[in-house]
Enzyme design. Structure first.
Site, PDB file in Angstrom:
ATOM      1  N   ASP A 149     -20.732  -9.711 -10.146  1.00  0.00           N
ATOM      2  CA  ASP A 149     -20.601  -9.937 -11.637  1.00  0.00           C
ATOM      3  C   ASP A 149     -19.108  -9.604 -11.795  1.00  0.00           C
ATOM      4  O   ASP A 149     -18.445  -9.425 -11.121  1.00  0.00           O
ATOM      5  CB  ASP A 149     -21.285  -8.697 -12.251  1.00  0.00           C
ATOM      6  CG  ASP A 149     -21.373  -8.802 -13.631  1.00  0.00           C
ATOM      7  OD1 ASP A 149     -21.485  -9.929 -14.369  1.00  0.00           O
ATOM      8  OD2 ASP A 149     -21.133  -7.740 -14.346  1.00  0.00           O
ATOM      9  N   SER A 150     -18.759 -10.026 -13.341  1.00  0.00           N
ATOM     10  CA  SER A 150     -17.352  -9.939 -13.628  1.00  0.00           C
ATOM     11  C   SER A 150     -16.955  -8.341 -13.609  1.00  0.00           C
ATOM     12  O   SER A 150     -15.893  -8.137 -13.668  1.00  0.00           O
ATOM     13  CB  SER A 150     -17.260 -10.416 -14.833  1.00  0.00           C
ATOM     14  OG  SER A 150     -18.236  -9.784 -15.894  1.00  0.00           O
TER      15      SER A 150
ATOM     16  N   TYR B 152     -15.123 -12.092 -18.420  1.00  0.00           N
ATOM     17  CA  TYR B 152     -15.231 -13.561 -18.096  1.00  0.00           C
ATOM     18  C   TYR B 152     -15.660 -14.135 -19.379  1.00  0.00           C
ATOM     19  O   TYR B 152     -15.648 -15.371 -19.625  1.00  0.00           O
ATOM     20  CB  TYR B 152     -16.232 -13.897 -16.956  1.00  0.00           C
ATOM     21  CG  TYR B 152     -16.002 -13.731 -15.434  1.00  0.00           C
ATOM     22  CD1 TYR B 152     -14.891 -12.830 -15.260  1.00  0.00           C
ATOM     23  CD2 TYR B 152     -16.817 -14.369 -14.370  1.00  0.00           C
ATOM     24  CE1 TYR B 152     -14.481 -12.703 -13.904  1.00  0.00           C
ATOM     25  CE2 TYR B 152     -16.409 -13.722 -13.115  1.00  0.00           C
ATOM     26  CZ  TYR B 152     -15.467 -12.926 -12.893  1.00  0.00           C
ATOM     27  OH  TYR B 152     -15.227 -12.804 -11.381  1.00  0.00           O
ATOM     28  N   GLY B 153     -16.323 -13.526 -20.091  1.00  0.00           N
ATOM     29  CA  GLY B 153     -16.970 -14.156 -21.284  1.00  0.00           C
ATOM     30  C   GLY B 153     -16.324 -14.634 -22.115  1.00  0.00           C
ATOM     31  O   GLY B 153     -16.583 -15.623 -23.351  1.00  0.00           O
TER      32      GLY B 153
ATOM     33  N   CYS C  28     -23.744 -12.641 -13.185  1.00  0.00           N
ATOM     34  CA  CYS C  28     -23.039 -12.741 -14.429  1.00  0.00           C
ATOM     35  C   CYS C  28     -23.607 -13.860 -14.870  1.00  0.00           C
ATOM     36  O   CYS C  28     -23.450 -15.071 -14.358  1.00  0.00           O
ATOM     37  CB  CYS C  28     -21.440 -12.954 -14.144  1.00  0.00           C
ATOM     38  SG  CYS C  28     -20.697 -13.303 -15.420  1.00  0.00           S
ATOM     39  N   ASN C  29     -24.017 -13.895 -16.306  1.00  0.00           N
ATOM     40  CA  ASN C  29     -24.567 -15.141 -16.798  1.00  0.00           C
ATOM     41  C   ASN C  29     -23.466 -16.008 -17.175  1.00  0.00           C
ATOM     42  O   ASN C  29     -23.507 -17.170 -17.252  1.00  0.00           O
ATOM     43  CB  ASN C  29     -25.189 -14.534 -18.250  1.00  0.00           C
ATOM     44  CG  ASN C  29     -26.321 -13.761 -18.159  1.00  0.00           C
ATOM     45  OD1 ASN C  29     -27.368 -14.093 -18.643  1.00  0.00           O
ATOM     46  ND2 ASN C  29     -26.340 -12.378 -17.790  1.00  0.00           N
ATOM     47  N   THR C  30     -22.315 -15.467 -17.656  1.00  0.00           N
ATOM     48  CA  THR C  30     -21.240 -16.446 -17.940  1.00  0.00           C
ATOM     49  C   THR C  30     -20.972 -17.332 -16.551  1.00  0.00           C
ATOM     50  O   THR C  30     -20.754 -18.482 -16.609  1.00  0.00           O
ATOM     51  CB  THR C  30     -19.905 -15.746 -18.387  1.00  0.00           C
ATOM     52  OG1 THR C  30     -20.260 -14.799 -19.577  1.00  0.00           O
ATOM     53  CG2 THR C  30     -18.859 -16.656 -18.871  1.00  0.00           C
TER      54      THR C  30
ATOM     55  N   GLU D 231     -20.434  -0.154 -22.057  1.00  0.00           N
ATOM     56  CA  GLU D 231     -19.442   0.424 -21.074  1.00  0.00           C
ATOM     57  C   GLU D 231     -18.756   1.931 -21.659  1.00  0.00           C
ATOM     58  O   GLU D 231     -18.270   2.879 -20.588  1.00  0.00           O
ATOM     59  CB  GLU D 231     -18.146  -0.450 -20.905  1.00  0.00           C
ATOM     60  CG  GLU D 231     -18.623  -1.719 -19.919  1.00  0.00           C
ATOM     61  CD  GLU D 231     -17.647  -2.336 -19.148  1.00  0.00           C
ATOM     62  OE1 GLU D 231     -16.380  -1.764 -19.129  1.00  0.00           O
ATOM     63  OE2 GLU D 231     -17.397  -3.258 -18.601  1.00  0.00           O
TER      64      GLU D 231
ATOM     65  N   CYS E 173     -26.721 -11.508 -21.213  1.00  0.00           N
ATOM     66  CA  CYS E 173     -25.502 -11.031 -20.842  1.00  0.00           C
ATOM     67  C   CYS E 173     -25.879  -9.570 -19.807  1.00  0.00           C
ATOM     68  O   CYS E 173     -26.622  -9.169 -20.447  1.00  0.00           O
ATOM     69  CB  CYS E 173     -24.696 -10.647 -22.030  1.00  0.00           C
ATOM     70  SG  CYS E 173     -22.949  -9.647 -21.238  1.00  0.00           S
ATOM     71  N   THR E 174     -25.189  -9.593 -18.796  1.00  0.00           N
ATOM     72  CA  THR E 174     -25.444  -8.266 -17.765  1.00  0.00           C
ATOM     73  C   THR E 174     -25.635  -6.948 -18.528  1.00  0.00           C
ATOM     74  O   THR E 174     -26.479  -6.050 -18.400  1.00  0.00           O
ATOM     75  CB  THR E 174     -24.532  -8.274 -16.843  1.00  0.00           C
ATOM     76  OG1 THR E 174     -23.092  -8.375 -17.504  1.00  0.00           O
ATOM     77  CG2 THR E 174     -24.911  -9.382 -15.823  1.00  0.00           C
ATOM     78  N   HIS E 175     -24.639  -6.765 -19.846  1.00  0.00           N
ATOM     79  CA  HIS E 175     -24.618  -5.514 -20.372  1.00  0.00           C
ATOM     80  C   HIS E 175     -25.593  -5.193 -21.321  1.00  0.00           C
ATOM     81  O   HIS E 175     -25.917  -4.166 -21.729  1.00  0.00           O
ATOM     82  CB  HIS E 175     -23.235  -5.434 -20.954  1.00  0.00           C
ATOM     83  CG  HIS E 175     -22.109  -5.240 -20.287  1.00  0.00           C
ATOM     84  ND1 HIS E 175     -21.695  -6.196 -19.532  1.00  0.00           N
ATOM     85  CD2 HIS E 175     -21.386  -4.321 -19.815  1.00  0.00           C
ATOM     86  CE1 HIS E 175     -20.589  -5.719 -18.602  1.00  0.00           C
ATOM     87  NE2 HIS E 175     -20.321  -4.707 -18.865  1.00  0.00           N
TER      88      HIS E 175
END
Ligand code: DGL
Length: 285
Positions: free
Chosen positions: A11-12, A43-44, A74-76, A152, A184-186
């Protein structure tokens, strides 16, 4: 033996830990190598060529450690560069977009909302994946960049998150979407605030959970599952135990702290590495 090799995840940064958690839950006999590109996150907000280059370097790094499969958490990176990443990895590679799209289509009839980073929304990857499966479904996409920082910084369940969510998600609420993809991962970290704002009737799809099901199927299809540990005397697997290895490209302490916040445990094996500018492994020990 190939079956005993770990599954690589990248992931980023820290967000992919939500995908690691879903994979760990779904595949408790597997071992995982997780790379968080914390030096180059986010990355987004970056261009396709930059995200592609980062993704290729991450894939080569994990591949050099010995993995049997790669999951692009990472979705991006999945949206922008999956084919190039798979070529660089040289092992079967699974991204999160198709899995998330499939799970959403299974749950919706007319309207699907997708929230993701700016780059993922701009790429139209979720829209294409959903339309391929169900052309009649209307897709409404919305970028929610501040969600990443809120997750975060530990503001997932705060008034600030509620305010930002109300602003970002008002359009989706007005459209009365039945299903919302957390692309998105978050975003799974903000799940309860998102649900509160869009309404509890809206089904939330966690692309990390969806990909875990597809990774399990891909392992079974290729006969790549790791043999279960013998029952007698075996310690049950735990998140972040010493069978899983974590790498970051910067700020290992911050990663450890956020991992504890997201997962309730900090990684036992965590290492800072450099993955860029080299085709082969370049580990800073
Ligand atoms: N991991 C990214 C994603 O899932 C979110 C954070 C970033 O912008 O790098 O798209």
């Amino acid at each position: 033996m190939k079956n005993n090799l770990p599954i690589g995840i990248f992931d980023s940064g820290v967000g992919g830990l939500t995908v690691y958690r879903a994979l760990h839950r779904r595949l408790p006999d597997e071992r995982f190598l997780y790379l968080g590109d914390t030096a180059r996150v986010p990355y987004g907000t970056k261009s396709l060529s930059t995200v592609e280059r980062y993704g290729i370097e991450n894939a080569r790094f994990l591949s050099a450690q010995g993995i049997k499969m790669l999951v692009v958490a990472c979705n991006t990176a999945s949206a922008l560069a999956l084919p190039a990443i798979e070529r660089a990895a040289g092992v079967p590679t699974v991204g999160v977009i198709e899995s998330g799209a499939r799970a959403a289509v299974e749950a919706a009839h007319a309207k699907i909302g997708v929230i993701a980073t700016e780059a993922t929304v701009r790429s139209g990857a979720y829209r294409r994946a959903i339309k391929k499966l169900a052309p009649q479904i209307k897709v409404i996409e919305q970028a929610c960049p501040l969600f990443v920082s809120l997750a975060e910084e530990g503001y997932a369940d705060s008034d600030a998150a509620r305010l930002v969510a109300q602003d970002y998600l008002s359009g989706l609420r007005d459209e009365e979407t039945e299903t919302l993809v957390l692309g998105c991962t978050h975003y799974p970290v903000l799940r309860s605030v998102i649900s509160e704002v869009v309404g509890e009737g809206v089904r939330l799809i966690d692309s990390g959970e969806a990909v875990a099901t597809d990774v399990a199927a891909a392992l079974a299809e290729r006969g790549l599952q790791r043999a279960p540990a013998p029952q007698k005397g075996a310690r049950p697997r735990q998140l972040c135990d010493d069978l899983d290895h974590f790498y970051v490209t910067d700020a290992a302490e911050r990663f450890s702290r956020i991992a504890e916040m997201f997962l309730g445990r900090a990684p036992r094996r965590l290492e800072a590495v450099e993955v860029w500018g080299h085709d082969e492994l370049n580990v800073r020990r």
